[in-house]
Write a protein that holds these residues in place. Sequence first.
Motif, PDB file in Angstrom:
ATOM      1  N   TRP A 111       0.764  -1.300   0.039  1.00  0.00           N
ATOM      2  CA  TRP A 111      -0.092  -0.057   0.060  1.00  0.00           C
ATOM      3  C   TRP A 111       0.938   1.228   0.172  1.00  0.00           C
ATOM      4  O   TRP A 111       0.486   2.437  -0.737  1.00  0.00           O
ATOM      5  CB  TRP A 111      -0.926   0.004   1.199  1.00  0.00           C
ATOM      6  CG  TRP A 111      -2.187  -0.733   1.051  1.00  0.00           C
ATOM      7  CD1 TRP A 111      -2.760  -1.391  -0.271  1.00  0.00           C
ATOM      8  CD2 TRP A 111      -2.709  -1.366   2.103  1.00  0.00           C
ATOM      9  NE1 TRP A 111      -3.732  -2.112   0.283  1.00  0.00           N
ATOM     10  CE2 TRP A 111      -3.894  -2.291   1.370  1.00  0.00           C
ATOM     11  CE3 TRP A 111      -2.641  -1.665   3.342  1.00  0.00           C
ATOM     12  CZ2 TRP A 111      -4.594  -3.105   2.267  1.00  0.00           C
ATOM     13  CZ3 TRP A 111      -3.586  -2.258   4.212  1.00  0.00           C
ATOM     14  CH2 TRP A 111      -4.506  -3.156   3.828  1.00  0.00           C
ATOM     15  N   ILE A 112       1.974   1.096   0.768  1.00  0.00           N
ATOM     16  CA  ILE A 112       2.918   2.437   0.923  1.00  0.00           C
ATOM     17  C   ILE A 112       3.378   2.502  -0.489  1.00  0.00           C
ATOM     18  O   ILE A 112       3.678   3.692  -0.828  1.00  0.00           O
ATOM     19  CB  ILE A 112       3.878   2.192   1.947  1.00  0.00           C
ATOM     20  CG1 ILE A 112       3.128   1.969   3.504  1.00  0.00           C
ATOM     21  CG2 ILE A 112       4.827   3.318   2.167  1.00  0.00           C
ATOM     22  CD1 ILE A 112       4.131   1.646   4.514  1.00  0.00           C
ATOM     23  N   MET A 113       3.950   1.423  -1.054  1.00  0.00           N
ATOM     24  CA  MET A 113       4.504   1.522  -2.344  1.00  0.00           C
ATOM     25  C   MET A 113       3.808   2.171  -3.439  1.00  0.00           C
ATOM     26  O   MET A 113       4.094   2.866  -4.147  1.00  0.00           O
ATOM     27  CB  MET A 113       5.214   0.442  -2.768  1.00  0.00           C
ATOM     28  CG  MET A 113       6.500   0.094  -1.707  1.00  0.00           C
ATOM     29  SD  MET A 113       7.655  -0.963  -2.603  1.00  0.00           S
ATOM     30  CE  MET A 113       6.489  -2.476  -2.009  1.00  0.00           C
ATOM     31  N   GLN A 114       2.492   1.627  -3.399  1.00  0.00           N
ATOM     32  CA  GLN A 114       1.340   2.191  -4.315  1.00  0.00           C
ATOM     33  C   GLN A 114       1.176   3.821  -4.300  1.00  0.00           C
ATOM     34  O   GLN A 114       1.212   4.338  -5.365  1.00  0.00           O
ATOM     35  CB  GLN A 114       0.218   1.416  -3.970  1.00  0.00           C
ATOM     36  CG  GLN A 114      -0.580   0.709  -5.175  1.00  0.00           C
ATOM     37  CD  GLN A 114      -1.675   0.033  -4.740  1.00  0.00           C
ATOM     38  OE1 GLN A 114      -2.471   0.157  -3.858  1.00  0.00           O
ATOM     39  NE2 GLN A 114      -1.841  -1.440  -5.146  1.00  0.00           N
ATOM     40  N   ALA A 115       1.100   4.112  -3.038  1.00  0.00           N
ATOM     41  CA  ALA A 115       1.051   5.588  -2.801  1.00  0.00           C
ATOM     42  C   ALA A 115       2.148   6.439  -3.071  1.00  0.00           C
ATOM     43  O   ALA A 115       1.873   7.323  -3.863  1.00  0.00           O
ATOM     44  CB  ALA A 115       0.688   5.640  -1.312  1.00  0.00           C
ATOM     45  N   LEU A 116       3.522   5.977  -2.946  1.00  0.00           N
ATOM     46  CA  LEU A 116       4.304   6.451  -3.243  1.00  0.00           C
ATOM     47  C   LEU A 116       4.735   6.558  -4.767  1.00  0.00           C
ATOM     48  O   LEU A 116       5.161   7.619  -5.262  1.00  0.00           O
ATOM     49  CB  LEU A 116       5.814   6.056  -2.401  1.00  0.00           C
ATOM     50  CG  LEU A 116       5.964   6.294  -1.062  1.00  0.00           C
ATOM     51  CD1 LEU A 116       7.183   5.682  -0.500  1.00  0.00           C
ATOM     52  CD2 LEU A 116       6.006   7.965  -0.699  1.00  0.00           C
ATOM     53  N   ARG A 117       4.283   5.635  -5.458  1.00  0.00           N
ATOM     54  CA  ARG A 117       4.620   5.567  -6.918  1.00  0.00           C
ATOM     55  C   ARG A 117       3.817   6.690  -7.244  1.00  0.00           C
ATOM     56  O   ARG A 117       4.230   7.074  -8.507  1.00  0.00           O
ATOM     57  CB  ARG A 117       4.184   4.153  -7.249  1.00  0.00           C
ATOM     58  CG  ARG A 117       4.768   4.020  -8.739  1.00  0.00           C
ATOM     59  CD  ARG A 117       4.819   2.282  -9.134  1.00  0.00           C
ATOM     60  NE  ARG A 117       3.362   1.898  -8.578  1.00  0.00           N
ATOM     61  CZ  ARG A 117       3.385   0.642  -8.168  1.00  0.00           C
ATOM     62  NH1 ARG A 117       4.445  -0.269  -8.602  1.00  0.00           N
ATOM     63  NH2 ARG A 117       2.284   0.031  -7.668  1.00  0.00           N
ATOM     64  N   GLU A 118       2.564   6.904  -6.797  1.00  0.00           N
ATOM     65  CA  GLU A 118       1.689   8.052  -7.651  1.00  0.00           C
ATOM     66  C   GLU A 118       2.370   9.228  -7.358  1.00  0.00           C
ATOM     67  O   GLU A 118       2.246  10.230  -8.100  1.00  0.00           O
ATOM     68  CB  GLU A 118       0.376   8.003  -6.962  1.00  0.00           C
ATOM     69  CG  GLU A 118      -0.415   6.653  -6.975  1.00  0.00           C
ATOM     70  CD  GLU A 118      -0.837   6.659  -8.667  1.00  0.00           C
ATOM     71  OE1 GLU A 118      -1.275   7.501  -9.170  1.00  0.00           O
ATOM     72  OE2 GLU A 118      -0.531   5.491  -9.227  1.00  0.00           O
TER      73      GLU A 118
END
Length: 158
Positions: A111-118
């Motif tokens: 979830w954290i990586m998903q958010a950071l990727r954006e």
Amino acid sequence: MFCPFCNAPDTKVIDSRLATDGAQVRRRRECLECGERFTTYESVELSLPRVVKSDGNREKFDEQKLRRGLVKALEKRPVASERIDTIVNQILKSMMADGSREVPSSQLGEWIMQALREVDQVAYVRFASVYRSFQDVNAFREEIEKLVQATAAKTDRG
Ligand SMILES: [Zn+2]
């Protein structure tokens, strides 16, 4: 709610008002049996799932730890600090929406990586490299290539 004085099952709410700046509701109740009055406080319980680490240990979700990780990943990046709040809220929402009592730390990481990727790709790679602790240079390169491809696909779509 049972009367604390005589245990009668029926009590009546006679007054209801907000307390502690609206974070709680204070209720005056009266027992229909013995007539005694008492006060109850009601507040929202935000129960976050516990985090299950890869070694199987459970720990309480630590919002400060999440925040520190994000700050570190976003260090010297052109991202407003309010975005960190947004990401933290997004993660909290995902955790609660999931509805489980426990969430694997790997899911939390995703979830954290998903958010950071954006938000910022450099921050994403920083976080991913620490979080996934890439076994070797190839694993790291694969991740970068995936990222480049995803970006290219996005650009193609216009
Ligand atoms: Zn009573």
